[in-house]
Design an enzyme around this catalytic site. Structure first.
Site, PDB file in Angstrom:
ATOM      1  N   GLU A 289       0.884  -1.170   0.000  1.00  0.00           N
ATOM      2  CA  GLU A 289       0.000   0.000   0.000  1.00  0.00           C
ATOM      3  C   GLU A 289       0.917   1.212   0.000  1.00  0.00           C
ATOM      4  O   GLU A 289       1.760   1.362   0.885  1.00  0.00           O
ATOM      5  CB  GLU A 289      -0.901  -0.038   1.236  1.00  0.00           C
ATOM      6  CG  GLU A 289      -1.593  -1.405   1.301  1.00  0.00           C
ATOM      7  CD  GLU A 289      -2.907  -1.396   2.008  1.00  0.00           C
ATOM      8  OE1 GLU A 289      -3.591  -0.361   1.997  1.00  0.00           O
ATOM      9  OE2 GLU A 289      -3.250  -2.435   2.577  1.00  0.00           O
ATOM     10  N   CYS A 323      -0.587   9.372   3.877  1.00  0.00           N
ATOM     11  CA  CYS A 323      -0.712   8.926   2.482  1.00  0.00           C
ATOM     12  C   CYS A 323      -1.983   9.496   1.882  1.00  0.00           C
ATOM     13  O   CYS A 323      -2.090   9.670   0.680  1.00  0.00           O
ATOM     14  CB  CYS A 323      -0.720   7.406   2.415  1.00  0.00           C
ATOM     15  SG  CYS A 323      -1.944   6.683   3.502  1.00  0.00           S
TER      16      CYS A 323
HETATM   17  P1  NAD Z   1       9.513   4.549   3.094  1.00  0.00           P
HETATM   18  O1  NAD Z   1       9.086   3.878   1.849  1.00  0.00           O
HETATM   19  O2  NAD Z   1      10.718   5.400   3.053  1.00  0.00           O
HETATM   20  O3  NAD Z   1       9.806   3.453   4.238  1.00  0.00           O
HETATM   21  C1  NAD Z   1       8.835   2.512   4.613  1.00  0.00           C
HETATM   22  C2  NAD Z   1       9.524   1.339   5.312  1.00  0.00           C
HETATM   23  O4  NAD Z   1      10.347   0.651   4.354  1.00  0.00           O
HETATM   24  C3  NAD Z   1      10.464   1.733   6.449  1.00  0.00           C
HETATM   25  O5  NAD Z   1      10.381   0.772   7.463  1.00  0.00           O
HETATM   26  C4  NAD Z   1      11.841   1.704   5.776  1.00  0.00           C
HETATM   27  O6  NAD Z   1      12.897   1.504   6.709  1.00  0.00           O
HETATM   28  C5  NAD Z   1      11.679   0.520   4.845  1.00  0.00           C
HETATM   29  N1  NAD Z   1      12.540   0.528   3.659  1.00  0.00           N
HETATM   30  C6  NAD Z   1      13.065   1.596   3.009  1.00  0.00           C
HETATM   31  N2  NAD Z   1      13.768   1.180   1.929  1.00  0.00           N
HETATM   32  C7  NAD Z   1      13.672  -0.179   1.892  1.00  0.00           C
HETATM   33  C8  NAD Z   1      14.154  -1.192   1.007  1.00  0.00           C
HETATM   34  N3  NAD Z   1      14.872  -0.897  -0.053  1.00  0.00           N
HETATM   35  N4  NAD Z   1      13.845  -2.482   1.271  1.00  0.00           N
HETATM   36  C9  NAD Z   1      13.075  -2.812   2.335  1.00  0.00           C
HETATM   37  N5  NAD Z   1      12.598  -1.902   3.223  1.00  0.00           N
HETATM   38  C10 NAD Z   1      12.879  -0.594   2.995  1.00  0.00           C
HETATM   39  O7  NAD Z   1       8.239   5.362   3.638  1.00  0.00           O
HETATM   40  P2  NAD Z   1       8.103   6.333   4.891  1.00  0.00           P
HETATM   41  O8  NAD Z   1       8.840   7.606   4.614  1.00  0.00           O
HETATM   42  O9  NAD Z   1       8.363   5.628   6.161  1.00  0.00           O
HETATM   43  O10 NAD Z   1       6.513   6.623   4.853  1.00  0.00           O
HETATM   44  C11 NAD Z   1       5.949   7.522   3.968  1.00  0.00           C
HETATM   45  C12 NAD Z   1       5.379   6.842   2.729  1.00  0.00           C
HETATM   46  O11 NAD Z   1       4.461   5.817   3.088  1.00  0.00           O
HETATM   47  C13 NAD Z   1       4.582   7.819   1.875  1.00  0.00           C
HETATM   48  O12 NAD Z   1       4.860   7.581   0.520  1.00  0.00           O
HETATM   49  C14 NAD Z   1       3.140   7.469   2.203  1.00  0.00           C
HETATM   50  O13 NAD Z   1       2.211   7.853   1.210  1.00  0.00           O
HETATM   51  C15 NAD Z   1       3.243   5.980   2.361  1.00  0.00           C
HETATM   52  N6  NAD Z   1       2.110   5.457   3.133  1.00  0.00           N
HETATM   53  C16 NAD Z   1       1.133   4.749   2.490  1.00  0.00           C
HETATM   54  C17 NAD Z   1       0.025   4.297   3.201  1.00  0.00           C
HETATM   55  C18 NAD Z   1      -1.092   3.524   2.542  1.00  0.00           C
HETATM   56  O14 NAD Z   1      -1.894   2.929   3.253  1.00  0.00           O
HETATM   57  N7  NAD Z   1      -1.210   3.509   1.224  1.00  0.00           N
HETATM   58  C19 NAD Z   1      -0.082   4.566   4.560  1.00  0.00           C
HETATM   59  C20 NAD Z   1       0.940   5.289   5.183  1.00  0.00           C
HETATM   60  C21 NAD Z   1       2.038   5.730   4.458  1.00  0.00           C
END
Ligand code: NAD
Length: 529
Positions: A289, A323
């Protein structure tokens, strides 16, 4: 600990503007003791039911005030990740054989433990994510309802098993959904409970064991959550926690004995996990998501006071770091001036400040990178023309504002349709206002986004509402909501499915089809002997 909030009104995202003075008084009373027990300690992984401190230690920062000492987290290396996955594997056989209704009972105990720990959990989210008190409490309440809703689904289906038609010669057939085994759950920073719990509960109810990797910016919350899972009596190894950054997440997602990945976070990372999975010998499920570029539409028939309230709350709540945040508003030319006047008025009443304090509507952004993104966005809006920046545009200074990164809610207007700020998810308190003459064209412009998470409309004209319903390309739609134009989904009331680049499976969290995604179908035919 006894629930200090017992008897006080529940916070939901839809009632955040209500009078919560008794609740705030209660929080004021309990805050010092709770925050003293939460902060300053050495957090740990949870592997096979035991705390594990392996890995280099990193300080946990608070976005509220860089000088606050929240303690430290250990960064799990591939060896630690492997131990957590092996623990989950060992527990998987027993958990898979636990009858589905017993798994639901176990998760209902988790929900009860969450309920009793509501205030402690909310304090953790305020301190490390910078959420306002009400946003943090609303998220815990959402998490509790979410578990209950998923349990209801599982119980109503009897565990997703059904008898098929009898085959030739009296063969009997069954169809059932079965767990995959071990799920990696990788969560973002902005909803440290609802998303970690939602994905974990889905996987666990589906009969899988879990290794959770939270955001490094949400480890206090994740550690508090691990305590809740342990307290609720889940068998050791069924729920494991590894702390760390992208490297830890990568080691977990690519671990050969992980059977599936549930990810919530940015589009870029989610797509990279999908591509990685597709390059393997066989495809494992990747439930992702992702981000949004969510638009609201204000037509000539709208109630402009309601529209201004809903748009402001969705654009600037949690400083735009949802998000589902409203990032664009399309306003009909005939009501543009009136709408801006009302929006300005509503924004003046939404206090930016220290989120530990009761009256604060929104606090700081999460880190220096968010501050830099804001500076760059404002600069690019300024370069687009002198009249573009109509409200805000600056970092706030003085007092608590000097201790973190606090941004003025900002509105830019009349940027070219394809300006970068109109197309990219910003995750900032920055709203882009566009003017339209024909609703159909405004919806068409919004649909040119590669993302499609949420959208909202303000209109009294039924034909306009119908047009929006029919044409908009997003999974979560709202009409005429004062509490939020594009935000505020609640389990059982809204489902949360990202279309296009906002999700990978076409089925959303909070909904009736969520838990089944953590299971695979198997049919069994038995010939008569
Ligand atoms: P992010 O993608 O930077 O990180 C999310 C998670 O992934 C963290 O735990 C991070 O450490 C991990 N991660 C980062 N790179 C990785 C990789 N290469 N492999 C595996 N894990 C990795 O996101 P963020 O800054 O924590 O959150 C913001 C984002 O999340 C925004 O884009 C927001 O829209 C999205 N979001 C979506 C929803 C939804 O329900 N659609 C809900 C909340 C947030």
């Amino acid at each position: 600990m006894r629930d200090p909030l017992a008897g006080l009104p529940r916070v939901t995202y839809a009632n955040a503007a209500a009078d919560f003075s008794a609740l705030h008084a209660c929080i004021d009373t309990h805050w010092p003791a709770i925050s003293a027990t939460l902060v300053g300690g050495e957090q740990a992984h949870l592997i096979d039911g035991r705390a594990d401190h392996s890995g280099a230690r990193v300080r946990i920062a608070s976005p509220i005030d860089a000088s606050l000492n929240l303690g430290s987290l250990p960064m799990a290396d591939p060896g630690t990740v492997d131990r957590a996955v092996q623990a989950a594997r060992r527990a998987a056989g027993g958990w898979r054989q636990t009858p589905p209704l017993h798994r639901a009972q176990a998760l209902r105990r988790v929900a009860e433990a969450l309920h009793d720990a509501r205030l402690e959990l909310a304090v953790a989210a305020v301190l490390e994510v910078g959420k306002s008190r009400l946003e943090a409490l609303g998220e815990i309440e959402e998490s509790i309802d979410l578990i209950g809703y998923y349990c209801d689904q599982l119980e109503a289906s009897g565990g997703w098993e059904q008898v098929l038609r009898a085959g030739p010669g009296g063969e009997s057939g069954h169809d059932r959904l079965r767990p995959y085994g071990v799920f990696a759950v990788i969560a973002p920073f902005n909803y440290p409970f609802a998303l970690a719990i939602g994905m974990s509960a889905g996987a666990l109810l589906g009969g899988n064991c879990v290794v959770l990797k939270p955001s490094p910016a949400a480890v206090l919350s994740a550690a508090a959550l691990a305590r809740v899972f342990t307290q609720a009596g889940l068998p050791p190894g069924v729920f494991n926690l590894v702390c760390g950054d992208a490297h830890t997440g990568q080691a977990l997602a690519s671990h050969p004995q992980v059977d599936g990945v549930a990810f919530t976070g940015s589009h870029e990372v989610g797509m990279s996990l999908l591509r990685q999975a597709a390059a393997a010998a066989f495809m494992k499920p990747v439930l992702a998501e992702l981000g949004g570029k969510n638009a609201a539409f204000v037509t000539a028939s709208a109630d402009l006071d309601v529209a201004a309230s809903g748009v402001a709350r969705s654009a600037f709540g949690l400083s735009g770091q949802k998000c589902s945040s409203c990032s664009k508003v399309y306003v009909h030319a005939s009501v543009r001036a009136d709408f801006i006047e009302r929006l300005t008025h509503v924004m003046a009443g939404l206090r930016v400040g220290d989120p530990r304090q009761a009256p604060t509507f929104t606090g700081p952004v999460i880190d220096t990178r968010a501050g830099q993104r804001f500076d760059a966005a404002v600069q690019s809006a300024r370069l687009a023309g002198p009249a573009t920046l109509i409200l805000g545009g600056e970092r706030l200074t003085g007092g608590i504002f000097d201790a973190g990164i606090y941004l003025a809610p900002t509105v830019v207007a009349d940027l070219p349709a394809d300006h970068d700020l109109n197309r990219r998810e910003l995750f900032l308190p920055l709203l882009s206002l566009q003017t339209f003459d024909a609703l159909q064209e405004a919806i068409g412009d919004s649909n040119r986004s590669t993302l499609g998470l949420t959208a909202g409309i303000y209109a009294r004209d039924q034909a306009e509402l119908d047009l929006f319903d029919d044409r908009i390309e997003a999974g979560v739609l709202y009409a005429n909501r004062a509490s939020g134009a594009t935000t505020g989904a609640w389990p059982g009331f809204q489902t949360f499915c990202g279309w296009k680049g906002s999700g990978l499976t076409g089925k959303g969290g909070l909904g009736a089809h969520y838990v089944q995604q953590f299971m695979r179908e198997q049919s069994r035919t038995v010939a008569r002997r």
